[in-house]
Design a protein around this motif. Structure first.
Motif, PDB file in Angstrom:
ATOM      1  N   ALA A 147       0.969  -1.269  -0.101  1.00 43.80           N
ATOM      2  CA  ALA A 147       0.110  -0.020  -0.096  1.00 43.80           C
ATOM      3  C   ALA A 147       0.696   1.233  -0.152  1.00 43.80           C
ATOM      4  O   ALA A 147       1.866   1.163   0.424  1.00 43.80           O
ATOM      5  CB  ALA A 147      -1.051   0.127   1.191  1.00 43.80           C
ATOM      6  N   GLU A 148       0.467   2.545  -0.524  1.00 46.70           N
ATOM      7  CA  GLU A 148       0.814   3.530  -0.404  1.00 46.70           C
ATOM      8  C   GLU A 148       0.209   4.708   0.319  1.00 46.70           C
ATOM      9  O   GLU A 148       0.868   5.545   0.735  1.00 46.70           O
ATOM     10  CB  GLU A 148       1.132   4.110  -2.011  1.00 46.70           C
ATOM     11  N   ARG A 204     -14.541  -1.701  10.163  1.00 46.99           N
ATOM     12  CA  ARG A 204     -15.896  -1.718   9.571  1.00 46.99           C
ATOM     13  C   ARG A 204     -16.082  -0.325   8.945  1.00 46.99           C
ATOM     14  O   ARG A 204     -16.778  -0.452   7.856  1.00 46.99           O
ATOM     15  CB  ARG A 204     -16.987  -1.959  10.744  1.00 46.99           C
ATOM     16  N   ASP A 205     -15.589   0.690   9.436  1.00 45.53           N
ATOM     17  CA  ASP A 205     -15.843   2.172   8.853  1.00 45.53           C
ATOM     18  C   ASP A 205     -15.295   2.097   7.368  1.00 45.53           C
ATOM     19  O   ASP A 205     -15.378   2.444   6.612  1.00 45.53           O
ATOM     20  CB  ASP A 205     -15.215   3.112   9.667  1.00 45.53           C
ATOM     21  N   LEU A 206     -13.734   1.453   7.447  1.00 42.02           N
ATOM     22  CA  LEU A 206     -13.022   1.434   6.302  1.00 42.02           C
ATOM     23  C   LEU A 206     -13.650   0.678   5.143  1.00 42.02           C
ATOM     24  O   LEU A 206     -13.383   0.757   3.932  1.00 42.02           O
ATOM     25  CB  LEU A 206     -11.581   0.813   6.635  1.00 42.02           C
ATOM     26  N   ALA A 207     -14.222  -0.637   5.566  1.00 37.37           N
ATOM     27  CA  ALA A 207     -14.954  -1.351   4.662  1.00 37.37           C
ATOM     28  C   ALA A 207     -16.196  -0.627   4.113  1.00 37.37           C
ATOM     29  O   ALA A 207     -16.384  -0.597   2.839  1.00 37.37           O
ATOM     30  CB  ALA A 207     -15.536  -2.603   5.136  1.00 37.37           C
ATOM     31  N   SER A 255     -11.389  -2.933   0.231  1.00 36.60           N
ATOM     32  CA  SER A 255     -11.474  -4.284   0.644  1.00 36.60           C
ATOM     33  C   SER A 255     -10.082  -4.887   0.985  1.00 36.60           C
ATOM     34  O   SER A 255     -10.256  -6.062   1.761  1.00 36.60           O
ATOM     35  CB  SER A 255     -11.952  -4.893  -0.863  1.00 36.60           C
ATOM     36  N   ARG A 256      -9.097  -4.112   1.210  1.00 33.86           N
ATOM     37  CA  ARG A 256      -7.857  -4.697   1.715  1.00 33.86           C
ATOM     38  C   ARG A 256      -7.156  -3.725   2.603  1.00 33.86           C
ATOM     39  O   ARG A 256      -6.905  -2.498   2.147  1.00 33.86           O
ATOM     40  CB  ARG A 256      -7.186  -5.395   0.568  1.00 33.86           C
ATOM     41  N   VAL A 257      -6.804  -4.054   3.903  1.00 32.93           N
ATOM     42  CA  VAL A 257      -6.053  -3.161   4.707  1.00 32.93           C
ATOM     43  C   VAL A 257      -4.775  -3.810   5.252  1.00 32.93           C
ATOM     44  O   VAL A 257      -5.107  -5.103   5.684  1.00 32.93           O
ATOM     45  CB  VAL A 257      -7.104  -2.689   5.952  1.00 32.93           C
ATOM     46  N   GLU A 258      -3.692  -3.392   5.249  1.00 28.24           N
ATOM     47  CA  GLU A 258      -2.413  -3.983   5.769  1.00 28.24           C
ATOM     48  C   GLU A 258      -2.115  -3.304   7.120  1.00 28.24           C
ATOM     49  O   GLU A 258      -2.218  -1.980   6.947  1.00 28.24           O
ATOM     50  CB  GLU A 258      -1.374  -3.950   4.631  1.00 28.24           C
ATOM     51  N   LEU A 259      -1.883  -3.871   8.108  1.00 30.71           N
ATOM     52  CA  LEU A 259      -1.657  -3.739   9.506  1.00 30.71           C
ATOM     53  C   LEU A 259      -0.074  -3.554   9.210  1.00 30.71           C
ATOM     54  O   LEU A 259       0.636  -4.578   9.228  1.00 30.71           O
ATOM     55  CB  LEU A 259      -2.124  -4.521  10.435  1.00 30.71           C
ATOM     56  N   VAL A 260       0.481  -2.452   9.721  1.00 34.74           N
ATOM     57  CA  VAL A 260       1.895  -2.361   9.831  1.00 34.74           C
ATOM     58  C   VAL A 260       2.305  -2.895  11.198  1.00 34.74           C
ATOM     59  O   VAL A 260       1.715  -2.585  12.148  1.00 34.74           O
ATOM     60  CB  VAL A 260       2.567  -0.890   9.838  1.00 34.74           C
ATOM     61  N   VAL A 261       3.324  -3.696  11.184  1.00 39.54           N
ATOM     62  CA  VAL A 261       4.047  -4.469  12.576  1.00 39.54           C
ATOM     63  C   VAL A 261       5.295  -4.342  12.373  1.00 39.54           C
ATOM     64  O   VAL A 261       5.926  -3.989  11.382  1.00 39.54           O
ATOM     65  CB  VAL A 261       3.599  -5.856  12.607  1.00 39.54           C
ATOM     66  N   GLU A 298      -7.217   3.881  -4.824  1.00 41.62           N
ATOM     67  CA  GLU A 298      -6.335   3.085  -3.923  1.00 41.62           C
ATOM     68  C   GLU A 298      -7.092   1.679  -3.534  1.00 41.62           C
ATOM     69  O   GLU A 298      -7.928   2.000  -3.030  1.00 41.62           O
ATOM     70  CB  GLU A 298      -5.697   3.662  -2.938  1.00 41.62           C
ATOM     71  N   ALA A 299      -6.733   0.607  -4.081  1.00 44.27           N
ATOM     72  CA  ALA A 299      -7.393  -0.571  -3.569  1.00 44.27           C
ATOM     73  C   ALA A 299      -7.025  -1.166  -2.268  1.00 44.27           C
ATOM     74  O   ALA A 299      -7.567  -1.797  -1.526  1.00 44.27           O
ATOM     75  CB  ALA A 299      -7.068  -1.672  -4.571  1.00 44.27           C
ATOM     76  N   VAL A 300      -5.554  -0.710  -1.832  1.00 39.43           N
ATOM     77  CA  VAL A 300      -5.049  -1.197  -0.568  1.00 39.43           C
ATOM     78  C   VAL A 300      -4.919   0.072   0.252  1.00 39.43           C
ATOM     79  O   VAL A 300      -4.001   1.024  -0.178  1.00 39.43           O
ATOM     80  CB  VAL A 300      -3.843  -1.946  -0.895  1.00 39.43           C
ATOM     81  N   LEU A 301      -4.904  -0.297   1.530  1.00 34.55           N
ATOM     82  CA  LEU A 301      -4.707   0.893   2.453  1.00 34.55           C
ATOM     83  C   LEU A 301      -3.647   0.380   3.668  1.00 34.55           C
ATOM     84  O   LEU A 301      -3.950  -0.874   4.026  1.00 34.55           O
ATOM     85  CB  LEU A 301      -6.030   1.232   3.294  1.00 34.55           C
ATOM     86  N   GLN A 302      -2.704   0.916   3.985  1.00 35.40           N
ATOM     87  CA  GLN A 302      -1.674   0.706   4.948  1.00 35.40           C
ATOM     88  C   GLN A 302      -2.120   1.385   6.347  1.00 35.40           C
ATOM     89  O   GLN A 302      -2.505   2.708   6.363  1.00 35.40           O
ATOM     90  CB  GLN A 302      -0.316   1.347   4.739  1.00 35.40           C
TER      91      GLN A 302
END
Length: 127
Positions: free
Chosen positions: A56-57, A110-113, A118-124, A89-93
């Protein structure tokens, strides 16, 4: 009496054209580069045993109290601005603090959906 002209020194090369080219290159690189914005607040990501690269960007920041920040806007304004971005943007970081409560994170997902992601990447951070 010696009336001959003294030998002329060869004329030195002018460096003005080289300076002009350097400044033009400097202006070109400054105009075409993307400068990174600083993080809006300190976020300590959770740890995991995962080394997958992020695709994601677009980045949404969430602190431990649930405060949101996106592209210089905070709170509900950040969600509204993020909903406008979701079409491109299809992907969210998601950069969430490790102290964020799970119920708050679930409500945010839920709010982001609903905003169209449709795709959220969690930064770890690695363990």
């Amino acid at each position: 009496m010696d009336l001959t002209e003294p030998p002329r020194r060869p004329r030195a090369e002018s460096i003005v054209p080289m300076i002009n080219v350097v400044f033009l290159l400097l202006i070109f690189f400054l105009m075409t580069s993307r400068l990174a914005q600083p993080d809006p607040f300190e976020v300590t990501p959770p740890t995991a045993d995962l080394d997958a690269p992020l695709d994601a960007e677009t980045t949404l920041y969430v602190d431990k109290t649930g405060r949101l920040s996106f592209d210089g806007q905070e709170g509900e304004a950040a969600l509204a601005h993020l909903a406008q971005t979701s079409a491109t943007e299809a992907v969210l970081q998601l950069r969430a603090d490790s102290a964020l409560e799970a119920t708050t994170a679930a409500g945010l997902l839920r709010d982001l959906a609903a905003a169209g992601f449709s795709r959220v990447e969690l930064v770890v951070s690695p363990k």
